[in-house]
Scaffold this motif. Structure first.
Motif, short mmCIF file in Angstrom:
data_model
loop_
_atom_site.label_atom_id
_atom_site.label_comp_id
_atom_site.label_asym_id
_atom_site.label_seq_id
_atom_site.Cartn_x
_atom_site.Cartn_y
_atom_site.Cartn_z
N LEU A 179 0.59 -1.01 0.18
CA LEU A 179 0.19 -0.05 -0.02
C LEU A 179 0.94 1.36 0.16
O LEU A 179 0.50 2.17 -0.89
CB LEU A 179 -0.76 -0.07 1.19
N ALA A 180 1.97 1.26 1.14
CA ALA A 180 2.69 2.23 0.80
C ALA A 180 3.74 2.30 -0.33
O ALA A 180 4.24 3.65 -0.68
CB ALA A 180 3.43 2.40 2.29
N ARG A 213 -3.47 12.38 -7.47
CA ARG A 213 -3.96 13.63 -6.22
C ARG A 213 -2.94 14.21 -5.63
O ARG A 213 -2.50 13.72 -4.50
CB ARG A 213 -4.95 12.67 -5.32
N PRO A 214 -2.22 15.22 -6.28
CA PRO A 214 -1.16 15.77 -5.63
C PRO A 214 -1.37 16.54 -4.35
O PRO A 214 -0.31 16.61 -3.67
CB PRO A 214 -0.46 16.53 -6.76
N GLY A 215 -2.57 16.90 -3.92
CA GLY A 215 -2.88 17.55 -2.82
C GLY A 215 -2.90 16.48 -1.74
O GLY A 215 -3.17 16.99 -0.34
N LEU A 216 -2.88 15.24 -1.89
CA LEU A 216 -2.90 14.26 -0.80
C LEU A 216 -1.62 13.86 -0.56
O LEU A 216 -1.04 12.94 -1.10
CB LEU A 216 -3.73 12.95 -1.45
N ASP A 217 -1.20 14.33 0.74
CA ASP A 217 -0.09 14.10 1.57
C ASP A 217 -0.14 12.87 2.04
O ASP A 217 -1.05 12.12 2.24
CB ASP A 217 0.43 15.27 2.44
N ALA A 218 1.17 12.21 2.59
CA ALA A 218 1.00 10.89 3.16
C ALA A 218 0.02 10.81 4.41
O ALA A 218 -0.51 9.68 4.39
CB ALA A 218 2.38 10.57 3.56
N ALA A 219 -0.17 11.57 4.93
CA ALA A 219 -0.92 11.30 6.26
C ALA A 219 -2.45 11.47 5.87
O ALA A 219 -3.35 10.64 6.29
CB ALA A 219 -0.76 12.58 7.19
N ALA A 220 -2.82 12.33 4.84
CA ALA A 220 -4.11 12.43 4.29
C ALA A 220 -4.33 11.26 3.37
O ALA A 220 -5.42 10.51 3.68
CB ALA A 220 -4.34 13.63 3.39
N ASP A 263 -3.12 8.05 4.15
CA ASP A 263 -3.41 6.90 5.29
C ASP A 263 -4.69 7.16 5.95
O ASP A 263 -5.51 6.19 6.10
CB ASP A 263 -2.27 7.13 6.19
N ALA A 264 -5.22 8.37 6.06
CA ALA A 264 -6.51 8.79 6.86
C ALA A 264 -7.67 8.40 5.81
O ALA A 264 -8.62 7.73 6.08
CB ALA A 264 -6.75 10.28 7.01
N PHE A 265 -7.32 8.69 4.42
CA PHE A 265 -8.31 8.21 3.63
C PHE A 265 -8.48 6.82 3.43
O PHE A 265 -9.56 6.34 3.49
CB PHE A 265 -7.70 9.03 2.01
N VAL A 266 -7.49 6.03 3.36
CA VAL A 266 -7.61 4.82 3.27
C VAL A 266 -8.09 3.96 4.50
O VAL A 266 -8.91 3.09 4.20
CB VAL A 266 -6.10 4.09 3.44
N HIS A 267 -7.84 4.54 5.50
CA HIS A 267 -8.55 4.17 6.96
C HIS A 267 -10.02 4.13 6.75
O HIS A 267 -10.58 3.30 7.11
CB HIS A 267 -7.92 4.66 8.27
N GLU A 268 -10.42 5.40 6.55
CA GLU A 268 -11.75 5.63 6.32
C GLU A 268 -12.65 4.90 5.50
O GLU A 268 -13.53 4.20 5.34
CB GLU A 268 -12.23 6.92 6.34
N ALA A 269 -12.06 5.09 4.13
CA ALA A 269 -12.61 4.51 2.76
C ALA A 269 -12.74 3.01 2.73
O ALA A 269 -13.56 2.33 2.28
CB ALA A 269 -11.85 4.89 1.50
N SER A 270 -11.60 2.18 3.40
CA SER A 270 -11.62 0.86 3.22
C SER A 270 -12.85 0.35 4.41
O SER A 270 -13.41 -1.11 3.74
CB SER A 270 -10.11 0.24 3.98
N ARG A 271 -13.26 0.93 5.19
CA ARG A 271 -14.39 0.70 6.00
C ARG A 271 -15.56 0.80 5.27
O ARG A 271 -16.49 0.20 5.66
CB ARG A 271 -14.46 1.39 7.40
N GLN A 272 -15.57 1.62 4.25
CA GLN A 272 -16.60 1.83 3.38
C GLN A 272 -16.59 0.79 2.33
O GLN A 272 -17.59 1.14 1.24
CB GLN A 272 -16.57 3.60 2.81
N GLY A 273 -15.85 -0.09 1.91
CA GLY A 273 -15.60 -1.06 0.88
C GLY A 273 -14.48 -0.67 0.07
O GLY A 273 -14.65 -1.62 -1.06
#
Length: 145
Positions: free
Chosen positions: A15-16, A27-34, A36-46
């Motif tokens: 993943l990393a 998505r150049p505005g998506l830094d590493a922390a963002a 990770d947060a996106f993956v954490h939330e979105a994976s719970r949504q399928g």
């Protein structure tokens, strides 16, 4: 070129090392922390990431997708589909989209949908070549933080 597709999930090293660089290039505005947060939330949504690798083990393309139940029927929504610049126009994106088509059919979906930025003409040519139609406008309203 022989390709292998695999799903890459949260907590997996790939993943990393493989998925994040391609998604963040799109998505150049998506830094590493963002990311990770996106993956954490979105994976719970399928959300599932499917990556295409060549025989040398290089990740050449990634699609983030999920199955959604909608009033228009069940669909596979492609959140992001990105091919590494050096692999564009080599059939990798078409291969990945074919894999997604098989998955959508197996999941009982009536169609695949995705959004593409209005200025992304190269992607539009690719999607048209894949026999995808422009079927709707996607409207957005930015909200204050």
């Amino acid at each position: 070129m022989a390709l292998t597709t695999v799903d890459v999930g949260p907590g997996e090293r790939a993943l990393a090392t493989d998925v994040a660089p391609l998604i963040r290039a799109l998505r150049p505005g998506l830094d590493a922390a963002a990311f990770d947060a996106f993956v954490h939330e979105a994976s719970r949504q399928g959300l599932v990431f499917t990556a295409a690798y060549d025989d040398a083990g290089r990740c050449l393309a990634v699609a983030g997708h999920r199955v959604l139940a909608t009033s228009r029927g069940r669909l596979l929504f492609v959140e992001d589909l990105v091919t590494a610049p050096e692999a564009r126009s080599t059939g990798v994106g078409g291969h990945l989209l074919a894999v997604l088509r098989e998955r959508a059919t197996a999941a009982g979906c009536v169609r695949i949908e995705l959004d593409s930025g209005v200025a992304n003409h190269g992607a539009h040519r690719f999607y048209h070549a894949q026999r995808m139609a422009v079927s709707a406008f996607h409207f957005a309203l930015e909200l204050p933080a």
